[in-house]
Each structure stands twice: as C-alpha cells, then as structure tokens.
Design a protein around this motif. Structure first.
Motif, mmCIF file in Angstrom:
data_model
loop_
_atom_site.group_PDB
_atom_site.id
_atom_site.type_symbol
_atom_site.label_atom_id
_atom_site.label_comp_id
_atom_site.label_asym_id
_atom_site.label_seq_id
_atom_site.Cartn_x
_atom_site.Cartn_y
_atom_site.Cartn_z
ATOM 1 N N CYS A 1 4.940 32.981 -17.558
ATOM 2 C CA CYS A 1 6.459 32.475 -17.328
ATOM 3 C C CYS A 1 7.026 31.853 -18.359
ATOM 4 N N LYS A 2 6.435 31.085 -19.147
ATOM 5 C CA LYS A 2 7.017 30.454 -20.386
ATOM 6 C C LYS A 2 7.230 31.377 -21.358
ATOM 7 N N TYR B 1 8.535 25.478 -11.445
ATOM 8 C CA TYR B 1 8.286 25.733 -12.753
ATOM 9 C C TYR B 1 9.185 27.057 -13.134
ATOM 10 N N TYR B 2 9.792 27.740 -12.605
ATOM 11 C CA TYR B 2 10.458 28.652 -12.615
ATOM 12 C C TYR B 2 11.879 28.111 -13.164
ATOM 13 N N MET C 1 11.117 36.519 -15.972
ATOM 14 C CA MET C 1 10.082 36.393 -14.702
ATOM 15 C C MET C 1 10.677 35.596 -13.693
ATOM 16 N N THR C 2 11.234 36.384 -12.618
ATOM 17 C CA THR C 2 11.852 35.619 -11.396
ATOM 18 C C THR C 2 11.048 35.490 -10.198
ATOM 19 N N LYS D 1 1.777 29.966 -15.098
ATOM 20 C CA LYS D 1 2.991 29.120 -16.038
ATOM 21 C C LYS D 1 2.883 29.774 -17.506
ATOM 22 N N THR E 1 11.853 26.592 -16.402
ATOM 23 C CA THR E 1 11.848 27.464 -17.710
ATOM 24 C C THR E 1 13.077 27.936 -18.010
ATOM 25 N N ASN F 1 10.273 33.620 -19.979
ATOM 26 C CA ASN F 1 11.583 32.699 -19.761
ATOM 27 C C ASN F 1 12.026 31.907 -21.011
ATOM 28 N N CYS G 1 5.626 32.486 -10.984
ATOM 29 C CA CYS G 1 5.753 31.527 -12.105
ATOM 30 C C CYS G 1 5.123 30.154 -11.925
#
Length: 327
Positions: free
Chosen positions: A115-116, A164-165, A102-103, A112, A168, A119, A108
């Motif tokens: 995203c977690k 957060y991106y 997830m970019t 979250k 991760t 990633n 992200c």
C-alpha cells in the motif's frame, strides 16, 4: 515522401520547414495517464484519445486492456523508481493524470508495505520526475482521509484518516503540497461506471448483478457517501488539466445518501426486488479497516473554478444502463 509544415517565427517573420511530428508537438499537449486499465483510466482514454489537442500516453502494469486507437501504450510499474523516471524522461509529458493506486481498503490494512509503495512512494517518484520535466501532476485522492465525524467537507477541512489506506492517501497529498511542482489534487468518493474490460466491480454493478440473480444481499445502512460517476471524474481531470489547476479540489457526485439508499435506488431504477436487501450496521461486518460514517463533499470550489458539473445519481444510472445495453 514525408509532409512538411511551415512555422512562422513572429519575431523575424521567417518560415521554417519542420516534419509532421515536430509540427504536431507544437500544437498538441502530451498527457501521460497512469492506471489506464482501470475504470477512470479507460474513461480518460475515451475522452482524450481522439482529441487533436492531446497526444496521449497510456500506462499500466502489464498488457494494455483498452485496445483502441488514438494513443500509445507503455507498461509501467509505478512502484519502480527507475521505470517512472525513464518513462517521464522519454515522453516529457505536459501533464500526468495519476489514477494508479491501491484502493482496496481492507487489503491496504493487511499489506501495508505494498500500500505504501503504490500510494506514497510512487507519488514521490513522480514528483521527482515532474521536477525534471516540468510536468503538471493531477493526483486522485479520497474521502477516506477524513474521519466522517463533522462533514460536509470543503477543501480546507482538517483530515483525520481512520484507515491505513486513508493515511497513505493523506501522506501522498502532503508530499505534493510540500513539493514545488505544479499539481492538482482531486478528492473523490465511491466511483462507479462500466467499461468493456472491468478488472473489478463497483457498488452499482455489484448490487444490480446480485439482485438480478435473486441473491439476498446485506447492505450497510449507517454510512453515507456521494457516489461519483466515472465520466464525471474523468471530466474534472480534464478540466483540471486544461486550466493547469493548482491545489485541492473536491471531485465527487452531488447527491448525498446512505450506502443502503444507493442500492435501493439501483433496485428502483432497474425494477429489481428490494425485499432481497437486508439493512445492516457496518459494525456487524467486522472489516479490518475502519470507514468514516459520513463524508459528504462541498463542490462549490470545483464548480466555480473548474466548471465542474456532475450528473445527478439517476442521470448516472441512465448512462451506465445505456453503456451496458451497447456493450
């Protein structure tokens, strides 16, 4: 009638008849690609699917969008632990090139949990699977693990993600560093390029498309990056695979410039109207995720150890232009 091949055992000089598939398995390496529908995934298929050295298994969530010959395709949700283990056990690849992630940096920040899963958790699942199968794992990471305060960055620079991106992606790196599997981490910056089935745009195509339509665009003038041609990133993935590289490598383009300069050079290349471009500060965008200011990469290690040789930015634009003209 099936073909048979003769393999000679060097120890006792005895020839053994084997089937075609058994023979192929002795002379080719299996590589499993995640995220094969994405920009990098499709560039990897371009490079590997007709290479007799490799048997390629492409994976992505949902249907195959590449739709060519020379590889097999499996639908795979990398956030599903059971699916990851099952696919890895079924194919037992020699190498995994993990491009799925997830970019979208702001997405992200707002989701979250997803995203977690994409990633971090997915990487943990592959680490477990690689322990079972002995596969070499090539992982794509990002300049966003840095805060941009004191670049340029080499592979030993201290990470300090602002989003957060970035957090991760750093967590996934640490999972690999602390694992006992064979891995290579390739950190990259702003990937651009074109494939026949684009699931999302990138800065080059966005700027070119908007300016061709005569649209006014606001472009950040206080963030600086090394834009990376997708072909170059695919090249270093293959180099890392062929050398069964271990550790962290920077994998960006070699030209460093502001986001504004990227867009201005796009305008110059395609003879578009630069007066449509309005420079703005990143602060005025009110983005939910913070971005680093400057994330220049030092490529010396990748050049020396892997033979990485990225194109210049203008050379990259020529490649993109040729592909657009032939699509």
């Amino acid at each position: 009638m099936g073909f048979t091949y003769h393999l000679t055992n060097k120890k006792d000089n005895q020839a053994t008849q084997v089937s075609f598939l058994e023979y192929i398995s002795t002379v080719t390496k299996k590589v499993l690609i995640t995220g094969s529908n994405g920009l990098l995934g499709q560039k990897l298929l371009d490079k590997l699917r007709n290479n007799s050295t490799y048997t390629v298994i492409a994976t992505a969530k949902g249907v195959d969008r590449y739709l060519e010959e020379g590889y097999s395709y499996e639908s795979l949700d990398v956030t599903n632990h059971a699916e990851v283990i099952a696919i890895m056990q079924k194919h037992k690849p020699d190498h995994v090139i993990h491009t799925a992630a997830m970019t979208n940096v702001d997405a992200c920040e707002s989701d979250k949990e997803l995203c977690k899963k994409l990633n971090v958790d997915a990487v943990q699942y592959f680490i477990e699977a690689c322990k079972q199968t002995g596969a070499h794992f090539i992982h794509l990471s990002t300049d966003f693990i840095f805060d941009g305060a004191d670049g340029p960055y080499d592979e030993n620079a201290v990470a300090n993600p602002l989003s957060y991106y970035g957090q991760t992606k750093l967590e996934s790196e640490l999972l690999l560093i602390n694992s006992d599997i064979a891995y290579a981490i390739l950190r990259t910056i702003i990937v651009y390029g074109v494939v026949k089935d684009m699931s999302r745009s990138n800065i080059i195509l966005w700027a070119k498309g908007a300016l061709e339509k005569g649209q006014k665009i606001n472009v950040v003038n206080d963030q600086y990056r090394n834009p990376t041609l997708a072909e170059d990133l695919a090249d270093i993935c293959v180099l890392a695979m062929e050398k069964r590289a271990q550790g962290i490598y920077n994998a960006s383009g070699k030209d460093f410039m502001s986001i504004l300069e990227i867009v201005e050079r796009v305008a110059d290349f395609w003879n578009l109207d630069k007066s449509l471009i309005t420079p703005i500060s990143a602060e005025t965008l009110n983005q939910s995720a913070k971005r680093p200011v400057k994330t220049e990469f030092i490529l010396d290690k990748s050049v020396k150890e892997l033979g990485y040789n990225p194109h210049s930015f203008e050379e990259g634009l020529k490649i993109v232009n040729n592909q657009l003209n032939h699509n």
